[in-house]
Design an enzyme around this catalytic site. Structure first.
Site, PDB file in Angstrom:
ATOM      1  N   SER A 169      33.033  -5.655  11.578  1.00  0.00           N
ATOM      2  CA  SER A 169      32.037  -5.950  10.544  1.00  0.00           C
ATOM      3  C   SER A 169      32.427  -7.175   9.726  1.00  0.00           C
ATOM      4  O   SER A 169      33.603  -7.518   9.604  1.00  0.00           O
ATOM      5  CB  SER A 169      31.887  -4.761   9.590  1.00  0.00           C
ATOM      6  OG  SER A 169      31.460  -3.612  10.275  1.00  0.00           O
TER       7      SER A 169
HETATM    8  N1  SAH Z   1      34.596  -0.132  11.362  1.00  0.00           N
HETATM    9  C1  SAH Z   1      34.728  -1.087  12.443  1.00  0.00           C
HETATM   10  C2  SAH Z   1      33.444  -1.736  12.864  1.00  0.00           C
HETATM   11  C3  SAH Z   1      32.626  -0.825  13.585  1.00  0.00           C
HETATM   12  S1  SAH Z   1      31.361  -1.414  14.661  1.00  0.00           S
HETATM   13  C4  SAH Z   1      35.741  -2.145  12.158  1.00  0.00           C
HETATM   14  O1  SAH Z   1      36.292  -2.188  11.040  1.00  0.00           O
HETATM   15  O2  SAH Z   1      36.025  -2.935  13.054  1.00  0.00           O
HETATM   16  C5  SAH Z   1      30.670   0.191  14.960  1.00  0.00           C
HETATM   17  C6  SAH Z   1      31.533   1.105  15.799  1.00  0.00           C
HETATM   18  O3  SAH Z   1      30.906   2.368  15.828  1.00  0.00           O
HETATM   19  C7  SAH Z   1      31.663   0.645  17.242  1.00  0.00           C
HETATM   20  O4  SAH Z   1      33.004   0.573  17.601  1.00  0.00           O
HETATM   21  C8  SAH Z   1      30.937   1.739  18.019  1.00  0.00           C
HETATM   22  O5  SAH Z   1      31.488   1.985  19.299  1.00  0.00           O
HETATM   23  C9  SAH Z   1      31.107   2.937  17.106  1.00  0.00           C
HETATM   24  N2  SAH Z   1      30.139   4.022  17.304  1.00  0.00           N
HETATM   25  C10 SAH Z   1      28.825   3.943  17.666  1.00  0.00           C
HETATM   26  N3  SAH Z   1      28.279   5.176  17.727  1.00  0.00           N
HETATM   27  C11 SAH Z   1      29.258   6.051  17.400  1.00  0.00           C
HETATM   28  C12 SAH Z   1      29.325   7.475  17.298  1.00  0.00           C
HETATM   29  N4  SAH Z   1      28.275   8.262  17.553  1.00  0.00           N
HETATM   30  N5  SAH Z   1      30.509   8.044  16.944  1.00  0.00           N
HETATM   31  C13 SAH Z   1      31.608   7.275  16.677  1.00  0.00           C
HETATM   32  N6  SAH Z   1      31.596   5.935  16.769  1.00  0.00           N
HETATM   33  C14 SAH Z   1      30.448   5.316  17.122  1.00  0.00           C
END
Ligand code: SAH
Length: 215
Positions: free
Chosen positions: A64
């Site tokens: 992000s």
């Molecule tokens: N917090 C992260 C950015 C996340 S991007 C950072 O600091 O880098 C969003 C993430 O959510 C992705 O890695 C994606 O694979 C995950 N994601 C999507 N759906 C999800 C779910 N149902 N449960 C857990 N993770 C999920």
């Protein structure tokens, strides 16, 4: 794991930019000063690491934008020792920012490959993080209740399972909405179980997905 004066200088610039954009919590800014964001991007992207932009981290996912990480962290309103569940570990950057603030971090990632990669990568840091692979819609009930839950993917609805895992007085920070733009919500769970919602601006997140995560 190189982190030199040049990186620190770039972080300082980023922190000043965040301050100008309205992040005023000095502890959060100090955490941004401490966590070496360039290590969370593949090498060769140093010049992007400290720009206030999101960046692809592989498996179709992104780390992000720093402002978004800071804004969501500010909304969570954590204390040292708070217990927080993060949905969407991704690169692990947000988890490390929370750990820097003295938070006890639980984080769940859906994608197996990304989970394995991030788990290995994060083991180099001194933070004690509790990492799980699975479906964030379900949360991590075995360690509930949490003081805060932060969702870092676009949620199509407010997952009831997560509300159930919040303490009374606990805060859920959730980018809500399908499509290209989400509304950031800060939700407090009240004593009678009702939810008090506050709306913040529009943000863009990758979607929160439901299937098994073997991609
Ligand atoms: N917090 C992260 C950015 C996340 S991007 C950072 O600091 O880098 C969003 C993430 O959510 C992705 O890695 C994606 O694979 C995950 N994601 C999507 N759906 C999800 C779910 N149902 N449960 C857990 N993770 C999920």
């Amino acid at each position: 794991m190189e982190d030199n004066y040049r990186h620190k200088g770039l972080r300082k610039k980023l922190v000043n930019e965040l301050r100008k954009k309205g992040i005023i919590d000095e502890q959060i800014l100090a955490a941004f000063m401490s966590v070496p964001r360039h290590l969370f991007l593949d090498s060769g992207f140093l010049e992007f690491a400290y720009e206030d932009k999101p960046f692809p981290i592989g498996s179709g996912q992104t780390i992000s934008q720093p402002y978004t990480v800071a804004f969501q962290t500010q909304l969570l309103d954590v204390q040292r020792g708070s217990k927080v569940l993060e949905i969407g570990t991704g690169s692990g950057y947000q988890a490390c920012v929370l750990a820097e603030l003295g938070v006890e971090v639980y984080s769940i990632e859906r994608q197996k490959k990304l989970f394995e990669k991030t788990k290995k990568f994060l083991s180099q840091f001194p933070y004690k993080l509790h990492l799980f692979q699975g479906d964030g819609f379900l949360g991590v009930p075995e360690h509930a209740p949490y003081d805060g839950i932060i969702i870092t993917a676009a949620a199509p609805e407010i997952p009831q399972g997560l509300v159930d895992q919040l303490k009374v007085g606990g805060v859920l920070v959730i980018p809500l909405g399908e499509g290209s733009l989400q509304t950031m919500l800060r939700i407090v769970k009240e004593e009678d179980g009702s939810l008090t919602k506050q709306q913040f601006g529009g943000f863009r997140f990758v979607p929160m997905l439901r299937d098994s995560g073997n991609d």
